[in-house]
Design a protein around this motif. Sequence first.
Motif, short mmCIF file in Angstrom:
data_model
loop_
_atom_site.label_atom_id
_atom_site.label_comp_id
_atom_site.label_asym_id
_atom_site.label_seq_id
_atom_site.Cartn_x
_atom_site.Cartn_y
_atom_site.Cartn_z
N THR A 1 -50.33 -21.69 23.23
CA THR A 1 -49.63 -22.53 24.02
C THR A 1 -48.17 -22.24 23.75
O THR A 1 -47.62 -22.21 25.06
CB THR A 1 -50.05 -23.99 23.62
OG1 THR A 1 -51.45 -24.28 23.86
CG2 THR A 1 -49.38 -25.06 24.41
N ALA A 2 -47.72 -22.20 22.63
CA ALA A 2 -46.10 -22.02 22.64
C ALA A 2 -45.99 -20.46 23.16
O ALA A 2 -44.99 -20.56 23.80
CB ALA A 2 -45.96 -22.16 21.11
N PHE B 1 -47.39 -18.95 25.60
CA PHE B 1 -47.62 -18.81 27.04
C PHE B 1 -46.59 -19.72 27.73
O PHE B 1 -46.09 -19.55 28.70
CB PHE B 1 -48.81 -18.91 27.58
CG PHE B 1 -49.69 -17.88 27.16
CD1 PHE B 1 -49.44 -16.40 27.58
CD2 PHE B 1 -50.98 -17.79 26.63
CE1 PHE B 1 -50.34 -15.59 27.05
CE2 PHE B 1 -51.75 -16.78 26.25
CZ PHE B 1 -51.31 -15.62 26.54
N LEU B 2 -45.95 -20.93 26.88
CA LEU B 2 -44.98 -21.73 27.45
C LEU B 2 -43.66 -21.00 27.39
O LEU B 2 -42.95 -21.01 28.43
CB LEU B 2 -44.86 -22.95 26.48
CG LEU B 2 -45.89 -24.07 27.04
CD1 LEU B 2 -45.55 -25.33 25.99
CD2 LEU B 2 -45.67 -24.69 28.33
N THR B 3 -43.67 -19.97 26.69
CA THR B 3 -42.23 -19.59 26.17
C THR B 3 -42.23 -18.38 27.32
O THR B 3 -41.17 -17.97 27.95
CB THR B 3 -42.10 -18.79 24.86
OG1 THR B 3 -42.47 -19.89 24.02
CG2 THR B 3 -40.68 -18.35 24.73
N THR B 4 -43.55 -17.46 27.46
CA THR B 4 -43.55 -16.66 28.40
C THR B 4 -44.63 -16.67 29.28
O THR B 4 -45.92 -16.18 29.05
CB THR B 4 -43.64 -15.05 27.75
OG1 THR B 4 -42.71 -15.05 26.69
CG2 THR B 4 -43.37 -14.10 28.76
N PRO B 5 -44.51 -17.34 30.55
CA PRO B 5 -45.64 -17.61 31.41
C PRO B 5 -46.28 -16.30 32.13
O PRO B 5 -47.40 -16.44 32.63
CB PRO B 5 -45.22 -18.76 32.22
CG PRO B 5 -43.85 -18.75 32.16
CD PRO B 5 -43.17 -17.86 30.93
N GLN B 6 -45.48 -15.49 32.08
CA GLN B 6 -46.10 -14.11 32.55
C GLN B 6 -46.74 -13.47 31.47
O GLN B 6 -46.24 -12.61 30.60
CB GLN B 6 -44.61 -12.93 32.96
CG GLN B 6 -43.64 -13.77 33.95
CD GLN B 6 -42.75 -14.66 33.44
OE1 GLN B 6 -42.66 -14.69 32.28
NE2 GLN B 6 -42.26 -15.46 34.22
N ARG B 7 -47.87 -13.80 31.79
CA ARG B 7 -48.94 -13.55 30.53
C ARG B 7 -49.27 -11.75 30.59
O ARG B 7 -49.45 -11.20 29.52
CB ARG B 7 -50.52 -14.03 30.90
CG ARG B 7 -50.20 -15.42 30.83
CD ARG B 7 -51.61 -16.30 30.90
NE ARG B 7 -51.50 -17.69 31.14
CZ ARG B 7 -52.50 -18.46 31.19
NH1 ARG B 7 -53.74 -17.95 31.11
NH2 ARG B 7 -52.33 -19.71 31.23
#
Lengths: 295, 304
Positions: free
Chosen positions: A120-121, A123-129
């Motif tokens: 979670t943390a 992908f919240l910081t970097t939504p570009q997976r």
Amino acid sequence: MNLIRSELMKIRTTNVWWLFGIGVLVFTALSVTLWIFAGNQLIDDASSNAVFQPPPPEFEMSPEQLAEAQRQFELQHDISRVLSGAAAQIYTSGQFFGLLFVSLLGVILVTNEYYHQTATATFLTTPQRTKVILAKLGTASLAALIFWVGTTAISGIAGSIFFSSKGYSSQLGEWPVTRAVLMNGLAYGLWGILGVGLGVLIRNQIGAVITVAAGYLLGTYVVQIAAFLASQLFKSDWVQKASVIWPSVASEAMVSTEPIFSNPPPWWVGALILIGWGLVLGLVGTLITRKRDIA
Amino acid sequence: MTLTEDGQIVVSGLTKHYGKVKAVDDLSFAVRSGRVTGFLGPNGAGKTTTLRMILNLVTPTSGTATIGGQRYSDFPHPVRQVGAILEASAAHKGRTGRNHLRIMCAAAGLPLSRADEALELVGLTPAAKRKFRGYSLGMRQRLGIASAMLGDPKALILDEPANGLDPEGIRWMRDLLRKFAGEGRTVLVSSHLLSEMELLADDIVIIANGKLVKQGPVETIVNGISQAERVRVRTPDADKLAQALAGKATVTQENGVLLVTGIGAPAVGEAALRAGVVLHELVEERPDLEQVFLELTAGKAGIR
């Protein structure tokens, strides 16, 4: 770059890296010792002044068998070939366990995110997976290369001392030897990538670690034995050659100056196959991560 | 207001199916900046799924969610726009709280010193170098808030932040969120603790079964729903007063207290005077959010 830095910090701020590091170094030290003993024996045999003695007539050898026996004898007494074979083995010591640890490091780099709910943390910081997975692939292979540098330093020092004590050069300048060392590095990097890909496929940390360890340790023997039996059964050796598609067999093939079985696949086949595995698993891992819901 | 409508959150037509289950069903609402918005619903109503869709962690089946007009995945540096707390136990157990934040800083391109500032902000500096394993639930929540504050964001999204906090912690959180909204930022807080929302929220959005039930300012919703005001009467002569009121109002008796609906307190007082009944207490009860909530979501909290 930021992401790779962040992923490296993830590795550095937990205990895994130094536990694995110690494991790899211990196995490397053990195996370098073994290969030096074995190499010592081979070199002594090769440098003796023995000449080929045809076996006594009661063995009833055909002229072909006799020629083959003589060829083997000459190979074993070809000092430069024996030296580079021994050197490649010594300078890639510890590969077998090193690759296992490196792939497990890649697995853990991914599965930790789910096991500790840090996905979670992340992908919240970097939504570009895609970027996140690429950073993990890069970080895993970078960490793997650091392991390679460490193991090569140990075997390089031990090996150079051994060869100079025998009165030979370190052999590191010989292309087959240099190539083996470089290919070993490539294998380390690629196994880090394989680990990340497998970690994405098998999200459960324990499941993924067990799968990789079993596939690596048991799978290698199962595949080699099965390939051997099949080749006996079908009276053709292409089945046995085909076992090189199994990644751990491929990485062995990559670093050998010698055939690891008769009529060997050349080292670059091993390299290409392993690169293929890395690409496929890395790509599949990225695609899955892009789609997956993080809940 | 310093930040105007920058961090406004707009959810429109958001839908998520899990197989045949519609976790969120064509949900639309807006969250204004400079106010605290409570996101309410019974357990399983789809609150968490909605928040995760806003944050691009869960892909919607259809519909969109934007923050300040942009989708979360389009922010180059989302941490500077939106801070989020989704679960309390979300750090590696063998890693220190400080390192957890520093890793996020590195990924977000923030200076690592922001980690220490955020820890200071939530009062976690003394535990900065302790491993997450040893954190209490309250410390974990504080670490979560610190991580949400790292990028000094324009909007905050919190999923059940009061879970597991002691009363002092809840009060601290409430003050922090009020202050945050007071600076003109957007605060969206989900909860099933209604009493807490009544103290904290300016606006509320109520959902049940994945569908919107009601949205608006707290007062409007509370007042708008229940016209049936209730009068609470305490008297030693309950039966006599109940008789006197029969026909004019609905009366229920509860532990010697009469609850009267249908007429106001003045009318009850007059009736008591005529009947010669002594009153010890006469109070008009405004419905609280809890009642409203139960009324609105009654029967909709199906099991999933």
